[in-house]
Design a protein around this motif. Structure first.
Motif, PDB file in Angstrom:
ATOM      1  N   VAL A  85       1.180  -1.155   0.207  1.00 11.54           N
ATOM      2  CA  VAL A  85      -0.377  -0.353   0.097  1.00 11.54           C
ATOM      3  C   VAL A  85       0.978   1.213   0.112  1.00 11.54           C
ATOM      4  CG1 VAL A  85      -1.443   1.277   1.227  1.00 11.54           C
ATOM      5  CG2 VAL A  85      -2.158  -1.562   1.139  1.00 11.54           C
ATOM      6  N   VAL A  86       2.210   1.723   0.928  1.00 10.07           N
ATOM      7  CA  VAL A  86       2.754   2.469   1.196  1.00 10.07           C
ATOM      8  C   VAL A  86       3.648   2.792  -0.703  1.00 10.07           C
ATOM      9  CG1 VAL A  86       5.109   3.425   1.563  1.00 10.07           C
ATOM     10  CG2 VAL A  86       2.979   2.385   3.333  1.00 10.07           C
ATOM     11  N   THR A  87       3.984   1.655  -0.922  1.00  3.73           N
ATOM     12  CA  THR A  87       5.020   1.915  -2.961  1.00  3.73           C
ATOM     13  C   THR A  87       3.771   2.032  -3.238  1.00  3.73           C
ATOM     14  OG1 THR A  87       6.097  -0.041  -1.955  1.00  3.73           O
ATOM     15  CG2 THR A  87       5.581  -0.161  -4.231  1.00  3.73           C
ATOM     16  N   VAL A  88       2.696   1.486  -3.557  1.00  2.00           N
ATOM     17  CA  VAL A  88       1.215   2.136  -4.666  1.00  2.00           C
ATOM     18  C   VAL A  88       0.725   3.184  -4.326  1.00  2.00           C
ATOM     19  CG1 VAL A  88      -1.220   1.596  -5.854  1.00  2.00           C
ATOM     20  CG2 VAL A  88       0.820  -0.024  -5.108  1.00  2.00           C
ATOM     21  N   TRP A  93       1.288   9.641  -5.053  1.00  3.69           N
ATOM     22  CA  TRP A  93       1.132  10.613  -4.881  1.00  3.69           C
ATOM     23  C   TRP A  93       2.086  11.165  -6.054  1.00  3.69           C
ATOM     24  CZ3 TRP A  93       5.195  12.013  -1.083  1.00  3.69           C
ATOM     25  CH2 TRP A  93       5.104  13.629  -0.616  1.00  3.69           C
ATOM     26  N   ILE A  94       3.025  10.536  -6.228  1.00  2.00           N
ATOM     27  CA  ILE A  94       4.474  10.737  -6.684  1.00  2.00           C
ATOM     28  C   ILE A  94       4.454  11.528  -8.599  1.00  2.00           C
ATOM     29  CG2 ILE A  94       6.624  10.846  -7.732  1.00  2.00           C
ATOM     30  CD1 ILE A  94       7.358   9.371  -5.847  1.00  2.00           C
TER      31      ILE A  94
END
Length: 98
Positions: A85-88, A93-94
């Motif tokens: 979830v943090v990676t996706v 976001w980027i």
């Protein structure tokens, strides 16, 4: 002398072949849906549903989620889900902040 571990070979791994074929079917179904003339919301909903089904399939068939010790395995799966979830989320976001 060191004891050798004996491995229990039960024959051809039909469950792994079935899981692999089902993963291919789900992948090609998502590709077919992506190229279909449906609305964007329908395409995204169907692809997300297929992704969830495939993730569950991968966890059960290849990661052996139904085997092993309960607490350690649950914490490991939860941490892996958090990292995904943090990676996706970070990637999205980027992309949107550029």
């Amino acid at each position: 002398m060191a004891q050798q571990k004996t491995q229990n070979h039960k024959g051809f791994p039909w469950s792994h072949v079935f899981g692999f074929v089902l993963s291919l079917v789900l992948t090609f179904a998502a590709l077919f849906i992506a190229y279909s003339p449906l609305s964007l919301a329908t395409i995204l909903t169907l692809i997300i549903a297929l992704a969830i089904v495939q993730a569950i399939l991968q966890l059960v068939m290849f990661m052996h989620m139904s085997e092993g010790e309960g607490v350690t395995q649950t914490i490991s799966i939860a941490f892996s889900f958090f990292i995904a979830v943090v990676t996706v989320g970070g990637t999205v976001w980027i992309f949107f902040s550029m």
